[in-house]
Enzyme design. Structure first.
Site, mmCIF file in Angstrom:
data_model
loop_
_atom_site.group_PDB
_atom_site.id
_atom_site.type_symbol
_atom_site.label_atom_id
_atom_site.label_comp_id
_atom_site.label_asym_id
_atom_site.label_seq_id
_atom_site.Cartn_x
_atom_site.Cartn_y
_atom_site.Cartn_z
ATOM 1 C CD GLU A 1 1.475 40.683 14.028
ATOM 2 O OE1 GLU A 1 1.520 39.451 13.832
ATOM 3 O OE2 GLU A 1 1.226 41.500 13.116
ATOM 4 C CG HIS B 1 -2.325 36.766 13.495
ATOM 5 N ND1 HIS B 1 -3.351 36.410 12.641
ATOM 6 C CD2 HIS B 1 -1.852 37.959 13.036
ATOM 7 C CE1 HIS B 1 -3.489 37.353 11.711
ATOM 8 N NE2 HIS B 1 -2.604 38.295 11.940
ATOM 9 C CD GLU C 1 -3.390 39.695 8.812
ATOM 10 O OE1 GLU C 1 -3.261 40.699 9.531
ATOM 11 O OE2 GLU C 1 -2.619 38.728 8.851
#
Length: 300
Positions: free
Chosen positions: A147, A150, A207
């Site tokens: 995360e 990202h 991703e």
């Protein structure tokens, strides 16, 4: 030029914004990823970070009003913040802006199996993901590293930029079709459909990139990259009815496991170095759920 050929050209141009892997950072140990997508330049990063900070604060206030925000002395909050404290120093090299971020880590009491890091370093975990998957510290680090990646790779700005580019492209195709005597609505529909499937592919590539960068960050912080395999095996047990990969914004679990394993040669030495041992001295990774075999890595 036929209408279908025009839509194909539009889709090909749109694809130029896709990230490339293994094109730079060749001098570094660890994983190699390409430059960040130029599409992120179409969305102002600073504005996105400000919006994210506002939204994050609103979400935390709403959770607090429902007595769902984990207090600072909650064992899971302490655990999450301790893991973040180890990861963040190894995240900074991926984005110079991250040194100025006001990092936050919070826990929301909810059955949702979810976690995120907003632009600007705003991290949230839901208790559902910790409890449902029975996450070990290594597995938490895999999710948190993913995360954080990202945010570091500015995928939010990239997606916003691609949406802007797609909308402009659709309008141009409609104008061209009208000028050539074609039905602009039909042309716009074809171009919009092509863009939609292109966006799915872009999301999957984001991703994958977040998985790769997250592995590097976690390994340097002393968390076992093999936990990423166990994590997706657990997710596979949970999401047996997941949609086909080509209709999803996320790669299939088996694809992610294969990609993680492909990068073991790059990240396992970092993990061994962080633990102060040789690769051969590392024991197999054993998760806490029955049915998942110990995960071994042997350097070739």
């Amino acid at each position: 030029m036929k209408l279908s050929h025009t839509v194909l050209v539009f889709t090909s141009l749109f694809a130029l914004g896709a990230p490339a892997y293994a094109q730079n950072n060749a001098q570094q140990e660890g994983v190699k990823v390409g430059d960040m997508s130029i599409m992120r330049k179409l969305a102002p990063t600073g504005a996105l970070e400000g919006q994210a900070a506002t939204q994050y604060a609103q979400t935390m206030r709403a959770a607090e009003q429902k007595n769902a925000l984990g207090p600072a002395n909650h064992p899971q909050v302490i655990r999450l913040r301790a893991i973040a404290d180890k990861l963040i120093p190894h995240a900074l090299k991926w984005n110079e802006r991250a040194r100025q971020w006001k990092w936050e880590v919070n826990l929301i009491g909810s059955k949702q199996v979810n976690a995120y890091c907003m632009p600007g370093g705003k991290i949230a975990f839901y208790s559902g993901i910790l409890d449902t998957l029975k996450l070990t510290d290594d597995e938490v680090a895999m999710i948190m590293g993913h995360e954080i990646a990202h945010a570091l790779r500015e995928h939010g700005a990239e997606r916003a930029g691609k949406a802007v580019a797609a909308n402009i492209g659709v309008k141009l195709v409609e104008l061209w079709a009208g000028a050539k005597g074609y039905d602009p609505n039909l042309a716009g529909g074809l171009a919009g459909g092509a863009a939609k499937f292109g966006m799915l592919a872009f999301s999957r590539s984001d991703e994958t990139e977040a998985d790769i960068v997250g592995l590097d960050i976690a390994a340097r912080a002393g968390y076992d990259p093999r936990a990423g395999v166990a994590l997706w095996q657990k997710m596979g047990m949970l999401n047996k009815s997941a949609p086909p990969q080509w209709l999803s914004t996320h790669p299939a679990g088996t694809t992610r496991i294969a990609e993680i394993r492909n990068h073991f040669p790059e990240v396992m030495p970092l993990y061994a170095q962080a633990k102060g041992v040789s690769l051969s001295a590392l024991p197999p990774y054993q998760t806490n759920v029955k049915g998942i075999a110990p995960i071994v890595y042997s350097a070739k």
